[in-house]
Enzyme design. Structure first.
Site, PDB file in Angstrom:
ATOM      1  N   GLU A 203       0.810  -1.221   0.000  1.00 45.55           N
ATOM      2  CA  GLU A 203       0.000   0.000   0.000  1.00 45.55           C
ATOM      3  C   GLU A 203       0.846   1.274   0.000  1.00 45.55           C
ATOM      4  O   GLU A 203       0.358   2.357   0.311  1.00 45.55           O
ATOM      5  CB  GLU A 203      -0.931   0.003   1.214  1.00 45.55           C
ATOM      6  CG  GLU A 203      -1.954  -1.123   1.218  1.00 45.55           C
ATOM      7  CD  GLU A 203      -2.800  -1.118   2.469  1.00 45.55           C
ATOM      8  OE1 GLU A 203      -3.714  -0.294   2.565  1.00 45.55           O
ATOM      9  OE2 GLU A 203      -2.538  -1.950   3.356  1.00 45.55           O
TER      10      GLU A 203
ATOM     11  N   ASP B 117     -15.461  -1.317   8.494  1.00 43.60           N
ATOM     12  CA  ASP B 117     -16.200  -1.608   7.262  1.00 43.60           C
ATOM     13  C   ASP B 117     -17.236  -2.694   7.528  1.00 43.60           C
ATOM     14  O   ASP B 117     -16.941  -3.685   8.222  1.00 43.60           O
ATOM     15  CB  ASP B 117     -15.242  -2.070   6.162  1.00 43.60           C
ATOM     16  CG  ASP B 117     -14.238  -0.989   5.776  1.00 43.60           C
ATOM     17  OD1 ASP B 117     -14.537   0.200   6.009  1.00 43.60           O
ATOM     18  OD2 ASP B 117     -13.170  -1.337   5.251  1.00 43.60           O
TER      19      ASP B 117
ATOM     20  N   TYR C  78      -9.372   3.350  -5.720  1.00 42.56           N
ATOM     21  CA  TYR C  78      -8.326   4.320  -6.036  1.00 42.56           C
ATOM     22  C   TYR C  78      -8.221   4.723  -7.499  1.00 42.56           C
ATOM     23  O   TYR C  78      -7.534   5.690  -7.819  1.00 42.56           O
ATOM     24  CB  TYR C  78      -6.970   3.772  -5.583  1.00 42.56           C
ATOM     25  CG  TYR C  78      -6.931   3.413  -4.120  1.00 42.56           C
ATOM     26  CD1 TYR C  78      -7.075   4.395  -3.149  1.00 42.56           C
ATOM     27  CD2 TYR C  78      -6.784   2.094  -3.702  1.00 42.56           C
ATOM     28  CE1 TYR C  78      -7.055   4.079  -1.800  1.00 42.56           C
ATOM     29  CE2 TYR C  78      -6.764   1.769  -2.353  1.00 42.56           C
ATOM     30  CZ  TYR C  78      -6.903   2.760  -1.414  1.00 42.56           C
ATOM     31  OH  TYR C  78      -6.885   2.440  -0.077  1.00 42.56           O
TER      32      TYR C  78
ATOM     33  N   ASN D 218      -9.809  -0.831  10.077  1.00 42.21           N
ATOM     34  CA  ASN D 218      -8.602  -0.176   9.574  1.00 42.21           C
ATOM     35  C   ASN D 218      -8.126   0.814  10.631  1.00 42.21           C
ATOM     36  O   ASN D 218      -8.852   1.748  10.972  1.00 42.21           O
ATOM     37  CB  ASN D 218      -8.908   0.573   8.280  1.00 42.21           C
ATOM     38  CG  ASN D 218      -9.371  -0.341   7.168  1.00 42.21           C
ATOM     39  OD1 ASN D 218      -8.564  -0.902   6.446  1.00 42.21           O
ATOM     40  ND2 ASN D 218     -10.672  -0.506   7.028  1.00 42.21           N
TER      41      ASN D 218
ATOM     42  N   GLU E  55     -14.102  -5.647   8.581  1.00 45.15           N
ATOM     43  CA  GLU E  55     -12.746  -5.457   9.097  1.00 45.15           C
ATOM     44  C   GLU E  55     -12.599  -4.086   9.728  1.00 45.15           C
ATOM     45  O   GLU E  55     -13.473  -3.218   9.599  1.00 45.15           O
ATOM     46  CB  GLU E  55     -11.716  -5.628   7.986  1.00 45.15           C
ATOM     47  CG  GLU E  55     -11.843  -4.640   6.845  1.00 45.15           C
ATOM     48  CD  GLU E  55     -10.810  -4.894   5.751  1.00 45.15           C
ATOM     49  OE1 GLU E  55      -9.781  -4.192   5.761  1.00 45.15           O
ATOM     50  OE2 GLU E  55     -11.033  -5.775   4.902  1.00 45.15           O
TER      51      GLU E  55
ATOM     52  N   SER F 159      -6.553  -2.399   1.553  1.00 43.96           N
ATOM     53  CA  SER F 159      -6.880  -1.817   0.250  1.00 43.96           C
ATOM     54  C   SER F 159      -7.363  -2.847  -0.758  1.00 43.96           C
ATOM     55  O   SER F 159      -7.211  -2.667  -1.968  1.00 43.96           O
ATOM     56  CB  SER F 159      -5.673  -1.056  -0.338  1.00 43.96           C
ATOM     57  OG  SER F 159      -5.368   0.054   0.462  1.00 43.96           O
TER      58      SER F 159
ATOM     59  N   GLY G 238      -6.991   5.437   4.790  1.00 42.50           N
ATOM     60  CA  GLY G 238      -6.562   6.464   3.849  1.00 42.50           C
ATOM     61  C   GLY G 238      -6.882   7.865   4.347  1.00 42.50           C
ATOM     62  O   GLY G 238      -7.927   8.098   4.956  1.00 42.50           O
TER      63      GLY G 238
ATOM     64  N   ARG H 257     -11.332   3.169  11.140  1.00 51.19           N
ATOM     65  CA  ARG H 257     -12.524   2.972  10.324  1.00 51.19           C
ATOM     66  C   ARG H 257     -12.965   1.523  10.410  1.00 51.19           C
ATOM     67  O   ARG H 257     -12.125   0.612  10.444  1.00 51.19           O
ATOM     68  CB  ARG H 257     -12.221   3.331   8.870  1.00 51.19           C
ATOM     69  CG  ARG H 257     -13.405   3.842   8.063  1.00 51.19           C
ATOM     70  CD  ARG H 257     -13.043   4.064   6.621  1.00 51.19           C
ATOM     71  NE  ARG H 257     -12.854   2.802   5.931  1.00 51.19           N
ATOM     72  CZ  ARG H 257     -11.827   2.530   5.137  1.00 51.19           C
ATOM     73  NH1 ARG H 257     -10.872   3.437   4.936  1.00 51.19           N
ATOM     74  NH2 ARG H 257     -11.723   1.367   4.548  1.00 51.19           N
TER      75      ARG H 257
END
Length: 305
Positions: free
Chosen positions: A17, A256, A215, A271, A269, A149, A275, A254
């Site tokens: 990443e 998800d 992205y 994070n 998951e 990602s 980002g 974060r």
């Protein structure tokens, strides 16, 4: 802002990443500098971390995504140096980075996460694919245990695609997570301190929210407000905070999730270093909550201890 002292914004690194981290780091650095913080950018690839103390840094803002930055390694090094840093501590970072252990914790605590299995490099055989497909009775998401990602992640629908997906995931990790496909909408909830920011609903023309959709694609939609009722948004926020705390994550991050056709939430998951470009998901949620990008990065930095 002078109370923060000299701040190192750590980004880049050597993980898959890296390119995303370089963009996140540049945005965070610029945001802190606009806010009046004495911030300096450092690409950690090949950088001797002990130099941070030699150069007089007072704290670090971690924006290194993936291995070496989001897995507890960098956090442990900074603790050894006695340098305050942003985000989760060593345990929270390491645990959240490991998708398999995260799901095991959630399952033990009774938090909703989809059925899953684990396959190990050197033990998986092609003939195992049929039994796995029968177990899940539908499409399977194949994910390396310790990548972010959506790197190395594939949706498998039959024996040949499952075998190919597992072999692809083994290029990134010796442990691979197989997860039941959930037919529904994907959401993400940003966490700042112990508060859930407004949820974002993700809508993409891709088969799922993969690396390209995140992205590279220009047609991915990010809906915030996400269209949920006040009660459902509150329930989603509460679940996300509980899932975040369950893996010892802290500071910011974060979560998800998916919502299936029956309205059931399923955790995917966590994070711990998501980002942070100015168009990333956490800044989008913060903006709806009334925080500018500069206010957001300062709020994250304030939690460095």
């Amino acid at each position: 802002m002078t109370s923060f002292g000299k701040v190192a914004v750590l980004f880049g690194g050597h993980a898959a990443e890296r390119e995303v981290s370089l963009r996140s780091g540049a945005a965070v650095l610029a945001g802190l500098q606009r806010a009046g913080v004495d911030a300096h950018g450092i690409d950690t690839q090949g950088y001797p971390l002990a130099q941070l103390t030699a150069d007089g840094f007072d704290r670090a803002f971690i924006v290194v995504h993936g291995r070496g930055g989001e897995d507890g390694a960098l956090q442990g090094a900074l603790e050894y140096l006695g340098l305050p840093y942003t985000g989760s501590r060593v345990l929270g970072a390491a645990l959240a980075m490991d998708k398999i252990r995260t799901k095991q914790v959630w399952k033990t605590l009774g938090l909703p996460t989809a059925e899953f299995s684990v396959v190990h490099k050197g033990q998986f055989k092609a003939e195992d694919a049929s039994a796995l497909l029968a177990k899940f009775a539908g499409p399977i998401f194949v994910k390396p245990a310790n990548e972010g990602s959506s790197i190395g992640m594939t949706k498998a629908t039959d024996g040949p695609t499952l075998i190919a997906a597992i072999e692809e995931a083994f290029k990134f990790d010796a442990e691979v997570l197989l997860e039941r496909f959930i037919d529904g909408d994907e959401y993400t909830v940003s966490i700042l301190g112990e508060t859930a920011l407004p949820a974002i609903r993700l809508r993409t023309t891709h088969d799922f929210y993969d690396y390209s959709a995140k992205y590279q694609s220009g047609d991915t939609e990010y809906l915030c407000p996400c269209g949920l009722s006040d009660a459902d948004e509150q329930a989603l926020g509460d679940l996300s905070v509980a899932a975040f705390k369950a893996v010892a994550a802290s500071g910011w991050g974060r979560v998800d999730l998916m919502r299936d056709k029956t309205g059931q939430w399923w955790l995917l998951e966590v994070n711990t270093v998501p980002g942070m470009t100015e168009t990333s998901l956490v800044p989008k949620a913060a903006k709806v909550a009334g925080l500018s990008f500069e206010q957001l990065v300062v709020a994250v930095l304030e939690q460095a201890y």
